[in-house]
Write an enzyme that holds these catalytic residues in place. Structure first.
Site, PDB file in Angstrom:
ATOM      1  N   LYS A 100       0.761  -1.077   0.153  1.00  0.00           N
ATOM      2  CA  LYS A 100      -0.489  -0.673  -0.138  1.00  0.00           C
ATOM      3  C   LYS A 100       0.457   1.674   0.339  1.00  0.00           C
ATOM      4  O   LYS A 100       0.638   2.160  -0.875  1.00  0.00           O
ATOM      5  CB  LYS A 100      -0.894   0.239   1.099  1.00  0.00           C
ATOM      6  CG  LYS A 100      -1.496   1.722   1.718  1.00  0.00           C
ATOM      7  CD  LYS A 100      -2.300   1.050   2.641  1.00  0.00           C
ATOM      8  CE  LYS A 100      -2.719   2.562   3.145  1.00  0.00           C
ATOM      9  NZ  LYS A 100      -2.286   3.515   3.399  1.00  0.00           N
ATOM     10  N   ASN A 101       2.055   0.901   0.956  1.00  0.00           N
ATOM     11  CA  ASN A 101       2.874   2.363   1.367  1.00  0.00           C
ATOM     12  C   ASN A 101       3.510   2.595  -0.027  1.00  0.00           C
ATOM     13  O   ASN A 101       4.677   4.020   0.107  1.00  0.00           O
ATOM     14  CB  ASN A 101       3.091   2.380   2.800  1.00  0.00           C
ATOM     15  CG  ASN A 101       2.881   2.713   3.745  1.00  0.00           C
ATOM     16  OD1 ASN A 101       1.548   3.038   3.490  1.00  0.00           O
ATOM     17  ND2 ASN A 101       3.234   2.234   4.071  1.00  0.00           N
ATOM     18  N   CYS A 129      -6.711   8.486   8.639  1.00  0.00           N
ATOM     19  CA  CYS A 129      -6.346   7.704  10.107  1.00  0.00           C
ATOM     20  C   CYS A 129      -6.630   8.302  11.222  1.00  0.00           C
ATOM     21  O   CYS A 129      -5.664   9.411  10.294  1.00  0.00           O
ATOM     22  CB  CYS A 129      -6.090   6.607  10.384  1.00  0.00           C
ATOM     23  SG  CYS A 129      -6.294   4.975  10.008  1.00  0.00           S
ATOM     24  N   ARG A 153      -0.691  15.074  11.992  1.00  0.00           N
ATOM     25  CA  ARG A 153       0.426  14.850  11.111  1.00  0.00           C
ATOM     26  C   ARG A 153       0.889  15.779  10.051  1.00  0.00           C
ATOM     27  O   ARG A 153       0.262  16.185   9.019  1.00  0.00           O
ATOM     28  CB  ARG A 153       0.060  13.706   9.799  1.00  0.00           C
ATOM     29  CG  ARG A 153       0.422  12.688  11.097  1.00  0.00           C
ATOM     30  CD  ARG A 153       0.223  10.909  10.219  1.00  0.00           C
ATOM     31  NE  ARG A 153      -0.919  10.648  10.222  1.00  0.00           N
ATOM     32  CZ  ARG A 153      -1.281  10.209   9.548  1.00  0.00           C
ATOM     33  NH1 ARG A 153      -0.590   8.854   9.053  1.00  0.00           N
ATOM     34  NH2 ARG A 153      -3.002   9.100   9.314  1.00  0.00           N
ATOM     35  N   ASP A 184       3.956   0.987  12.154  1.00  0.00           N
ATOM     36  CA  ASP A 184       2.967   0.517  11.498  1.00  0.00           C
ATOM     37  C   ASP A 184       2.290  -1.023  12.494  1.00  0.00           C
ATOM     38  O   ASP A 184       1.692  -1.695  12.117  1.00  0.00           O
ATOM     39  CB  ASP A 184       2.838   0.329   9.763  1.00  0.00           C
ATOM     40  CG  ASP A 184       2.101   1.370   9.519  1.00  0.00           C
ATOM     41  OD1 ASP A 184       2.171   2.573   9.720  1.00  0.00           O
ATOM     42  OD2 ASP A 184       2.087   2.042   8.280  1.00  0.00           O
ATOM     43  N   ARG A 211      -8.507   0.107   3.370  1.00  0.00           N
ATOM     44  CA  ARG A 211      -7.599   0.443   3.413  1.00  0.00           C
ATOM     45  C   ARG A 211      -6.724  -0.126   3.233  1.00  0.00           C
ATOM     46  O   ARG A 211      -5.394   0.555   2.072  1.00  0.00           O
ATOM     47  CB  ARG A 211      -7.092   2.019   4.943  1.00  0.00           C
ATOM     48  CG  ARG A 211      -8.768   2.994   3.873  1.00  0.00           C
ATOM     49  CD  ARG A 211      -8.678   3.821   5.208  1.00  0.00           C
ATOM     50  NE  ARG A 211      -7.497   4.353   4.940  1.00  0.00           N
ATOM     51  CZ  ARG A 211      -6.358   4.618   5.566  1.00  0.00           C
ATOM     52  NH1 ARG A 211      -6.225   4.540   7.023  1.00  0.00           N
ATOM     53  NH2 ARG A 211      -4.893   5.525   5.151  1.00  0.00           N
TER      54      ARG A 211
END
Length: 415
Positions: free
Chosen positions: A22-23, A116, A121, A304, A396
């Protein structure tokens, strides 16, 4: 509303392949906008964040469609430069489109991103990088308008932000001249982005180190690229096996990107062996407490992976201290674990986990992506049935999480 029903206490056994990261895929999809041609992204997972990225690309005038496990993006003639609030709110990572839109279109308008709620951030580092490259940034009414002709420059990040590093790389590819990004994040996903940009014809080097150099202004073209495996999904499956017991092989991931996680699981009592693109874990008996776990930028322990590993250790024995250095609100899963019988004390950025030997089933709710995964890990090792709601958070970042776990023998189903 979907719910996971998990009957815990069943050891896991077998092999499971992780999907694309995903990242990695999110900045790679943003980078597709830079190339006047067609890009084929292989190993592209079916995630709601990916669908949101494709919707953004279509809004900008690109053609974007899925073909099996690949996504095809044609950015020959984009027409848009604005991402509306409705799309920005779907994921915080949408800010990664800022550098690409500005670089390709000469201007960009974005609203505040969603995603999220993990505490503040700020995107200040992203905006500072854009300004250093010669772009102008106007902030008003909860949105951003950026414009200007970009030129190479020396960017010094005050901290190694992954998103800011990626945004700076994307913008710098379109800037005239050489850009040096110092104190760059070193995550493997940034190396993956560099690989894709090189496939498009860009001159980028240094990813994986603290200095990334981009020779901007080169003509770009389409290309095909395969996304790396998701190391956080791999960490989740390894944590699940550690919690439930059994023998599990996770394939499609570079073991070196997870060395800090596997070191913790080994110290906790698991047997871990690794190959070129696979990790094998065997767990027997309750996990033991380990030395303090401190999250840190790569190559440190990944933030994570903090929640899934905590969930596994909560059902073991002994005491483990977690120190969360990356986000202010990343212990939101703790209250739900306590509902399952966990003994965890939190003060600020520190969480002290006292193993209770075995958790029990309960009705719990996911409040964020990795916290939701932690509840699944806890439920697999717990006694009795657990029901988990809030699955949209996990959608997600996890493709068919229940199906993968079922192949390992887990008692999980989605209703």
């Amino acid at each position: 509303m979907s719910t996971y029903l998990i009957d815990g206490g069943r050891p896991l056994d077998g092999s499971v392949a992780v999907h694309g990261a995903k990242n990695s895929v999110l900045p790679i999809l943003a980078a597709c906008l830079l190339a006047p041609g067609t890009c084929v992204i292989q190993n592209c997972p079916r995630l709601t964040d990916v669908e949101a990225s494709l919707a953004i690309l279509r809004r900008l005038g690109c053609k974007a469609e899925r073909q099996g496990e690949a996504v095809v993006v044609d950015a020959t003639a984009p027409t848009g430069w604005e991402v509306p609030d409705s799309l920005m709110r779907e994921m915080r990572s949408s800010v990664i489109f800022l550098g690409a839109i500005l670089g390709r279109m000469g201007q960009a308008r974005l609203c505040a991103p969603g995603g999220c709620e993990l505490g503040p951030r700020p995107i200040d580092l992203h905006l500072a990088a854009i300004r250093t490259l010669g772009g102008t940034v106007e902030e008003a009414d909860g949105g951003l308008f950026c414009s200007g002709s970009l030129r190479g420059a020396d960017i010094v990040l005050s901290l190694p932000s992954v998103g800011a590093t990626e945004n700076a790389m994307l913008a710098a590819v379109c800037a005239q001249g050489t850009t040096t990004i110092t104190n760059a994040a070193r995550e493997p996903e940034i190396v993956d982005l560099q690989g894709f940009l090189q496939t498009l014809g860009a001159s980028v080097r240094g990813a994986g180190s603290s200095v990334v150099t981009v020779e901007g202004g080169r003509p770009l073209h389409g290309g095909a690229y395969t996304v790396m495996g998701d190391r956080i999904v791999a960490a989740t499956y390894l944590s699940a096996a550690a919690a439930a017991g059994g023998s599990v092989e996770v394939t499609g991931v570079d073991w070196r990107t997870l060395s800090t996680v596997t070191a913790v699981l080994t110290e906790a009592g698991c047997q871990v062996t690794s190959g070129r693109d696979r990790i094998f874990l065997k767990a027997q008996g309750p996990l033991k407490g380990v030395r303090p776990i401190r999250t840190a930028p790569y190559p440190g322990f990944p933030t994570d992976a903090q929640a899934p590993v905590m969930a596994a250790l909560a059902g073991g024995t002994g005491c483990t201290v977690f120190v969360e250095n990356m986000f202010d609100s990343r212990y939101r899963h703790v209250d739900e674990l306590i509902r399952m019988g966990a003994d965890i004390r939190v003060e600020g950025r520190v969480a002290v986990v006292y193993g209770v030997n075995r958790l029990h089933g309960a009705a719990v709710a996911a409040s964020d992506l990795r916290g939701g995964a932690a509840l699944v890990v806890a439920a697999l090792g717990a006694r009795g049935r657990t029901t988990i709601t809030g699955l949209h958070h996990m959608d997600r970042g996890y493709q068919a999480l229940d199906r993968d776990l079922q192949t390992l023998g887990a008692g999980i189903r989605r209703v």
